[in-house]
Scaffold this motif. Sequence first.
Motif, mmCIF file in Angstrom:
data_model
loop_
_atom_site.group_PDB
_atom_site.id
_atom_site.type_symbol
_atom_site.label_atom_id
_atom_site.label_comp_id
_atom_site.label_asym_id
_atom_site.label_seq_id
_atom_site.Cartn_x
_atom_site.Cartn_y
_atom_site.Cartn_z
ATOM 1 N N SER A 1 0.865 -1.184 0.000
ATOM 2 C CA SER A 1 0.000 0.000 0.000
ATOM 3 C C SER A 1 0.894 1.223 0.000
ATOM 4 C CB SER A 1 -0.911 -0.001 1.228
ATOM 5 O OG SER A 1 -1.640 1.203 1.314
ATOM 6 N N PHE A 2 0.678 2.096 -0.990
ATOM 7 C CA PHE A 2 1.497 3.304 -1.089
ATOM 8 C C PHE A 2 0.690 4.501 -0.613
ATOM 9 C CE2 PHE A 2 2.931 7.065 -3.517
ATOM 10 C CZ PHE A 2 4.217 7.153 -3.001
ATOM 11 N N VAL A 3 1.257 5.242 0.335
ATOM 12 C CA VAL A 3 0.630 6.453 0.869
ATOM 13 C C VAL A 3 1.530 7.628 0.503
ATOM 14 C CG1 VAL A 3 -0.225 7.650 2.915
ATOM 15 C CG2 VAL A 3 -0.316 5.134 2.803
ATOM 16 N N PRO A 4 1.099 8.501 -0.410
ATOM 17 C CA PRO A 4 1.943 9.641 -0.786
ATOM 18 C C PRO A 4 2.113 10.598 0.383
ATOM 19 C CG PRO A 4 -0.218 9.824 -1.807
ATOM 20 C CD PRO A 4 -0.165 8.480 -1.170
ATOM 21 N N ASP A 5 3.219 11.320 0.363
ATOM 22 C CA ASP A 5 3.524 12.269 1.424
ATOM 23 C C ASP A 5 2.405 13.321 1.518
ATOM 24 O OD1 ASP A 5 4.610 13.928 3.285
ATOM 25 O OD2 ASP A 5 6.341 14.544 2.083
ATOM 26 N N PRO A 6 1.710 13.420 2.673
ATOM 27 C CA PRO A 6 0.609 14.390 2.780
ATOM 28 C C PRO A 6 1.079 15.811 3.007
ATOM 29 C CG PRO A 6 0.850 13.216 4.842
ATOM 30 C CD PRO A 6 1.851 12.611 3.894
ATOM 31 N N GLY A 7 2.361 16.017 3.284
ATOM 32 C CA GLY A 7 2.842 17.358 3.575
ATOM 33 C C GLY A 7 2.278 17.863 4.891
ATOM 34 N N LEU A 8 2.289 19.165 5.078
ATOM 35 C CA LEU A 8 1.777 19.768 6.300
ATOM 36 C C LEU A 8 0.578 20.667 6.047
ATOM 37 C CD1 LEU A 8 5.145 20.700 8.065
ATOM 38 C CD2 LEU A 8 3.612 18.803 8.614
ATOM 39 N N GLN A 9 0.132 20.737 4.808
ATOM 40 C CA GLN A 9 -1.029 21.572 4.514
ATOM 41 C C GLN A 9 -2.320 20.853 4.883
ATOM 42 O OE1 GLN A 9 -1.018 23.053 0.504
ATOM 43 N NE2 GLN A 9 0.994 24.023 0.688
ATOM 44 N N MET A 10 -3.339 21.659 5.189
ATOM 45 C CA MET A 10 -4.646 21.113 5.538
ATOM 46 C C MET A 10 -5.353 20.600 4.283
ATOM 47 S SD MET A 10 -5.052 21.545 8.854
ATOM 48 C CE MET A 10 -6.807 21.518 9.136
ATOM 49 N N ARG A 11 -6.061 19.501 4.450
ATOM 50 C CA ARG A 11 -6.863 19.011 3.332
ATOM 51 C C ARG A 11 -8.008 19.977 3.047
ATOM 52 N NH1 ARG A 11 -8.404 12.782 4.021
ATOM 53 N NH2 ARG A 11 -9.332 13.320 2.007
ATOM 54 N N PRO A 12 -8.337 20.219 1.784
ATOM 55 C CA PRO A 12 -9.457 21.116 1.466
ATOM 56 C C PRO A 12 -10.754 20.712 2.142
ATOM 57 C CG PRO A 12 -8.191 20.610 -0.506
ATOM 58 C CD PRO A 12 -7.657 19.716 0.572
ATOM 59 N N LEU A 13 -10.925 19.410 2.406
ATOM 60 C CA LEU A 13 -12.132 18.973 3.098
ATOM 61 C C LEU A 13 -12.189 19.540 4.510
ATOM 62 C CD1 LEU A 13 -14.667 17.190 3.290
ATOM 63 C CD2 LEU A 13 -13.176 15.306 4.015
ATOM 64 N N TYR A 14 -11.014 19.710 5.126
ATOM 65 C CA TYR A 14 -10.963 20.231 6.494
ATOM 66 C C TYR A 14 -10.910 21.751 6.519
ATOM 67 C CZ TYR A 14 -9.708 15.370 7.493
ATOM 68 O OH TYR A 14 -9.711 14.011 7.582
ATOM 69 N N LEU A 15 -10.130 22.339 5.640
ATOM 70 C CA LEU A 15 -10.013 23.798 5.602
ATOM 71 C C LEU A 15 -9.672 24.235 4.181
ATOM 72 C CD1 LEU A 15 -10.035 26.443 7.217
ATOM 73 C CD2 LEU A 15 -7.575 26.160 7.543
ATOM 74 N N PRO A 16 -10.612 24.828 3.457
ATOM 75 C CA PRO A 16 -10.330 25.289 2.092
ATOM 76 C C PRO A 16 -9.485 26.555 2.119
ATOM 77 C CG PRO A 16 -12.557 25.877 2.718
ATOM 78 C CD PRO A 16 -12.008 25.060 3.851
ATOM 79 N N SER A 17 -8.915 26.884 0.982
ATOM 80 C CA SER A 17 -8.072 28.070 0.863
ATOM 81 C C SER A 17 -8.927 29.331 0.810
ATOM 82 C CB SER A 17 -7.221 27.974 -0.405
ATOM 83 O OG SER A 17 -8.054 28.009 -1.563
ATOM 84 N N PRO A 18 -8.336 30.497 1.083
ATOM 85 C CA PRO A 18 -9.103 31.745 0.983
ATOM 86 C C PRO A 18 -9.715 31.950 -0.396
ATOM 87 C CG PRO A 18 -7.038 32.132 2.135
ATOM 88 C CD PRO A 18 -6.987 30.727 1.618
ATOM 89 N N GLU A 19 -8.980 31.582 -1.462
ATOM 90 C CA GLU A 19 -9.529 31.749 -2.807
ATOM 91 C C GLU A 19 -10.797 30.925 -3.006
ATOM 92 O OE1 GLU A 19 -4.996 31.559 -3.592
ATOM 93 O OE2 GLU A 19 -6.381 31.080 -2.005
ATOM 94 N N ARG A 20 -10.781 29.688 -2.463
ATOM 95 C CA ARG A 20 -11.963 28.831 -2.641
ATOM 96 C C ARG A 20 -13.152 29.377 -1.872
ATOM 97 N NH1 ARG A 20 -15.554 27.246 -4.379
ATOM 98 N NH2 ARG A 20 -16.315 25.162 -4.882
ATOM 99 N N VAL A 21 -12.912 29.939 -0.694
ATOM 100 C CA VAL A 21 -13.997 30.516 0.083
ATOM 101 C C VAL A 21 -14.551 31.749 -0.626
ATOM 102 C CG1 VAL A 21 -14.600 31.599 2.270
ATOM 103 C CG2 VAL A 21 -13.105 29.602 2.251
ATOM 104 N N TRP A 22 -13.667 32.587 -1.168
ATOM 105 C CA TRP A 22 -14.132 33.760 -1.900
ATOM 106 C C TRP A 22 -14.930 33.356 -3.134
ATOM 107 C CZ3 TRP A 22 -15.453 38.507 -1.551
ATOM 108 C CH2 TRP A 22 -15.574 39.311 -2.693
ATOM 109 N N GLN A 23 -14.491 32.300 -3.812
ATOM 110 C CA GLN A 23 -15.241 31.816 -4.967
ATOM 111 C C GLN A 23 -16.621 31.336 -4.539
ATOM 112 O OE1 GLN A 23 -14.247 31.985 -8.224
ATOM 113 N NE2 GLN A 23 -16.365 31.358 -8.638
#
Length: 423
Positions: free
Chosen positions: A188-210
């Motif tokens: 099972s391969f799990v790609p590196d999730p990094g440290l950014q929040m998933r859009p499901l948990y917290l969308p970006s300001p641009e997405r909220v403005w859209q």
Amino acid sequence: MTGILIVVVYVALFAASAFIVTAIGKRTQRKDFTSLKTVTFGDESAVRPNRAASVISVVVLFLIWGAFTGSKLVPIHVPAPFQGDTSFSYTAQAPDGSQDDAEVFVRVHEFGADVDSIEADAGDGFALNDFDEVPVYSSALIRATRNDVGGDADGFRIVAVNGAPIEPGGSVDTADGVVNMTPRGSLSFVPDPGLQMRPLYLPSPERVWQAVVDVATDGFRNFTLWEHLGYSLFRVLAGFVLGAAIGIPLGYAMGLSDWFRGWFDPIVEFMRPVPPLALIPLVIIWFGIDETGKVVLLFLAALWIMAIGARAGVSGVNITKVHAAYSLGASKTQILRHVIIPNSLPEIFTAARVAMGVCWGTVVAAELVAANVGAGMMITTASKFQQTYVVVMGIILIGIIGFGIDILMRKAENVLVPWKGRS
């Protein structure tokens, strides 16, 4: 892990900003009446909002939001989740003990995106190369031995990944993720999730403005954005006004009459800690599911706060002022009008601001009562479909409106109660 990092970054920026602003403020301290006070610690009149701190606070929150969601509006970002093509090798062992290496090519892509197939040579030997794809923030079960020659034979298994030994239940770190081995021997391969929040948990300001633009243009559930906000604002104001209209006289009566105090004190103190959410079933039974039920719920949220605020305002009147008024021949009506009410207004305005905040917090619950329009309804409906950007949009708009109302109430207090903080 990401949540802890956000808290650490916020605390560090808070401390650094406080140190810098304080150091600069000492050099540019303005000379006025407050600055000449010799005793300021504990004196509320000597504590005023630091406007620089307010601006920096908002900027810091926005920078952290953008940095942890990959926003293009901020210059610095925490490591993003891996996207693109990667590969890792594995070593397969045949039942006779012979070993052969093969490569697994994986393409990590955005969720729901159209992805081209990976084209590569299957390789030679009995262990053949594999190809798979996986959405970001997800994982892929790779049955690496399914196309190996003799891979279905008993005793055929994978013994190493990138040269590192691996057993069922074990894992090996790669440059772009982690390879886990299931108890049955699959990878099972799990790609590196990094440290950014998933859009499901917290969308970006641009997405909220859209989302703001989309809902303002096309509406949400057959109502425009302004209708949703307007209905919520009407319900909050109606409930608050009714709560203040009954709560303030009740508080005055409790503060001036021992009979009223004894009669209503158990009721007020009993209802004060009861959350409005607990009253929803009774509100539905008693008042139905129309607008009346929602306004009544908000009325109950504001009533007890306003009553306690008015009672505290009466209790906090300086008794020397009352004695001075009596010594000048004032009647009870005159004392109420010219001494008690003016000196209790600061406590009432404070209670009003608290009550308004509680009403805004309760409106989401109030609009759960079979509402088809309102900011709370918009938030709860969007959450059911995992439209986090609409949820965040609704929260921000409610906060902005509530903050705006609070500012208006502060201005009104400054105009109507200029004697606040002065004996």
